[in-house]
Design a protein around this motif. Structure first.
Motif, PDB file in Angstrom:
ATOM      1  N   THR A 113       2.235 -38.241  43.680  1.00 28.69           N
ATOM      2  CA  THR A 113       3.428 -38.499  42.871  1.00 28.69           C
ATOM      3  C   THR A 113       4.581 -37.694  43.455  1.00 28.69           C
ATOM      4  OG1 THR A 113       2.049 -38.794  40.902  1.00 28.69           O
ATOM      5  CG2 THR A 113       4.415 -38.465  40.553  1.00 28.69           C
ATOM      6  N   VAL A 148       2.032 -39.971  32.448  1.00 30.79           N
ATOM      7  CA  VAL A 148       0.766 -40.294  33.109  1.00 30.79           C
ATOM      8  C   VAL A 148       1.090 -41.164  34.305  1.00 30.79           C
ATOM      9  CG1 VAL A 148      -1.497 -41.364  32.849  1.00 30.79           C
ATOM     10  CG2 VAL A 148      -0.443 -40.195  30.892  1.00 30.79           C
ATOM     11  N   THR A 149       0.514 -40.843  35.446  1.00 30.79           N
ATOM     12  CA  THR A 149       0.792 -41.613  36.653  1.00 30.79           C
ATOM     13  C   THR A 149       0.073 -42.953  36.623  1.00 30.79           C
ATOM     14  OG1 THR A 149      -0.971 -40.323  37.681  1.00 30.79           O
ATOM     15  CG2 THR A 149       1.276 -39.653  38.137  1.00 30.79           C
ATOM     16  N   ALA A 150      -1.247 -42.917  36.426  1.00 30.65           N
ATOM     17  CA  ALA A 150      -2.057 -44.138  36.435  1.00 30.65           C
ATOM     18  C   ALA A 150      -3.431 -43.807  35.876  1.00 30.65           C
ATOM     19  CB  ALA A 150      -2.183 -44.695  37.849  1.00 30.65           C
ATOM     20  N   MET A 185       2.744 -43.857  29.321  1.00 30.47           N
ATOM     21  CA  MET A 185       1.312 -44.033  29.526  1.00 30.47           C
ATOM     22  C   MET A 185       1.007 -45.475  29.960  1.00 30.47           C
ATOM     23  SD  MET A 185      -1.777 -43.162  26.822  1.00 30.47           S
ATOM     24  CE  MET A 185      -1.090 -41.564  26.425  1.00 30.47           C
ATOM     25  N   PRO A 186       0.100 -45.671  30.918  1.00 27.77           N
ATOM     26  CA  PRO A 186      -0.186 -47.022  31.401  1.00 27.77           C
ATOM     27  C   PRO A 186      -1.159 -47.799  30.524  1.00 27.77           C
ATOM     28  CG  PRO A 186      -1.463 -45.453  32.657  1.00 27.77           C
ATOM     29  CD  PRO A 186      -0.589 -44.642  31.722  1.00 27.77           C
ATOM     30  N   GLY A 217       3.556 -46.445  34.165  1.00 29.30           N
ATOM     31  CA  GLY A 217       3.263 -45.084  34.592  1.00 29.30           C
ATOM     32  C   GLY A 217       4.467 -44.465  35.271  1.00 29.30           C
TER      33      GLY A 217
END
Length: 383
Positions: A113, A148-150, A185-186, A217
């Motif tokens: 990221t 959250v990234t993923a 969030m994803p 995300g």
């Protein structure tokens, strides 16, 4: 000669495997527990330290304190795994096993990221969470983004808990009106398998003015503009960014050829891998349940009972059922309990609480595990 079981990783799963094997087999088993760190910390204890409820010293449990007969702890990095020969190479030497349990968890790829290491803070590792205590203590208000990234990522309730605890902290300081809190969030809802828990959280977010950004995300952070870029192309300003980094299987599992599509393949009911005598549990394994300690613990008990049956040359019907209990902090000392099931048809979950009374249930959960795994009394929050 006792059978030798080598357990790689001393988190929830590895500790439960170790305890269950000794309970089942006594002197008929010798367990070598290997971890690169020297102690255990509950995931919820990281939040306790972040928000000033406990000290790092109080929540840290040294593996050297495990005194059960037949258990040896080795602090070392695992450098290579030969699953066919059940041979493990470590920085402390080579170890051979009659049975091998992979419980190495998931690692965090902060570098995936852009900008996270430069201007953001990850709160999933012990070091990251503990360092945030001072950062939060010094924060004087502004735009807060919990991102959250993923997926997949550990402990799905943790980002929601963090948003609610940040809200509580800022209100206590009288600076909530000067701040914004956004949760990215994803997932379509905070706790996907539990509509009840998700509805309760979304209602609480609305009541407390926490902005909710689902099904996307955080892709990158702009260090100059201090904006988080989301998957849909929009951006959010931040003065404080708390991030859940990309999760991946530990590199030693990948380099040893033990992963398929990123994770160790297992039979979800037995936790057995394609390699005879080798089991995988917890975050590193493709089991089909969330990556959280309560699921790893239950998986560890199943794997241990199946190993014990083989050592006794007997049979067992021990099977992992895909169930788990998660605690959710709502702030104000209130805790909710979510009971979730993943293997009984469609994933589902029910919510009890939140309430002040259920906080005692959570404390007992932590105290009972430390008593079982480390043989000593402990209270999650010091009096």
């Amino acid at each position: 000669m006792p059978a030798h079981v080598v357990v790689l990783g001393a988190g929830f799963g590895g500790l439960e495997v170790t305890s269950t094997l000794v309970d089942e087999l006594g002197s008929d088993v010798a367990v070598t527990l290997i971890d690169r760190t020297d102690g255990f910390v509950f995931g919820f204890s990281k939040l306790d330290v972040m928000f000033g409820k406990a000290t790092p010293e109080h929540v840290f449990h040294r593996y050297d304190d495990i005194v059960r007969a037949g258990v040896s702890f080795v602090q070392a990095d695992v450098t290579e795994i030969d699953a066919v020969a059940r041979r493990v190479s470590t920085t402390s030497g080579q170890i051979e096993a009659d049975y091998l349990v992979l419980a190495l968890g998931a690692d965090y790829d902060v570098s995936r990221t852009h900008g996270l290491a430069e201007v953001g803070h990850e709160f999933y590792s012990e070091a990251g969470a503990f360092a945030l205590h001072d950062e939060l203590a010094a924060f004087r208000g502004g735009d807060v983004v919990i991102g959250v990234t993923a997926g997949p990522f550990k402990c799905p309730p943790a980002p929601s808990e963090t948003a609610l605890l940040v809200d509580e902290l800022l209100r206590e300081r009288g600076i909530r009106d000067d701040s914004t809190i956004s949760l990215v969030m994803p997932f379509p809802r905070p706790i996907p398998p539990s509509p009840d828990a998700s509805a309760a959280l979304l209602e609480t977010f609305a009541e407390r003015g926490i902005a909710w950004y689902p099904e996307t995300g955080v892709r990158a952070l702009d260090p100059q503009l201090r904006r988080a870029r989301l998957g849909d192309g929009s951006t959010l300003p931040f003065d404080l960014y708390l991030g859940v980094p990309v999760h991946r299987a530990p590199s030693v599992l990948v380099e040893s050829g033990l992963t398929v599509e990123g994770w160790v393949p297992v039979d979800s009911a037995t936790l057995e891998t394609p390699w005879p005598g080798v089991f995988a549990i917890g975050d590193c394994a493709a089991v089909g349940t969330p990556r959280a300690g309560v699921f790893a613990e239950r998986q560890g008990a199943t794997a241990a009972r199946r190993i014990a049956a083989r050592i006794r040359q007997g049979i067992t019907d021990a099977s992992y059922d895909g169930r788990g209990t998660c605690y959710i902090e709502f702030g104000g000392g209130e805790v909710g309990i979510v009971e979730v099931s993943f293997f009984d048809g469609r994933p589902s979950g029910s919510l009890e609480g939140p309430s002040l009374a259920l906080a005692a249930d959570k404390r007992e959960f932590g105290a009972s595990r430390i008593k079982r795994w480390f043989g000593r009394d402990w209270t999650p929050l010091p009096s």
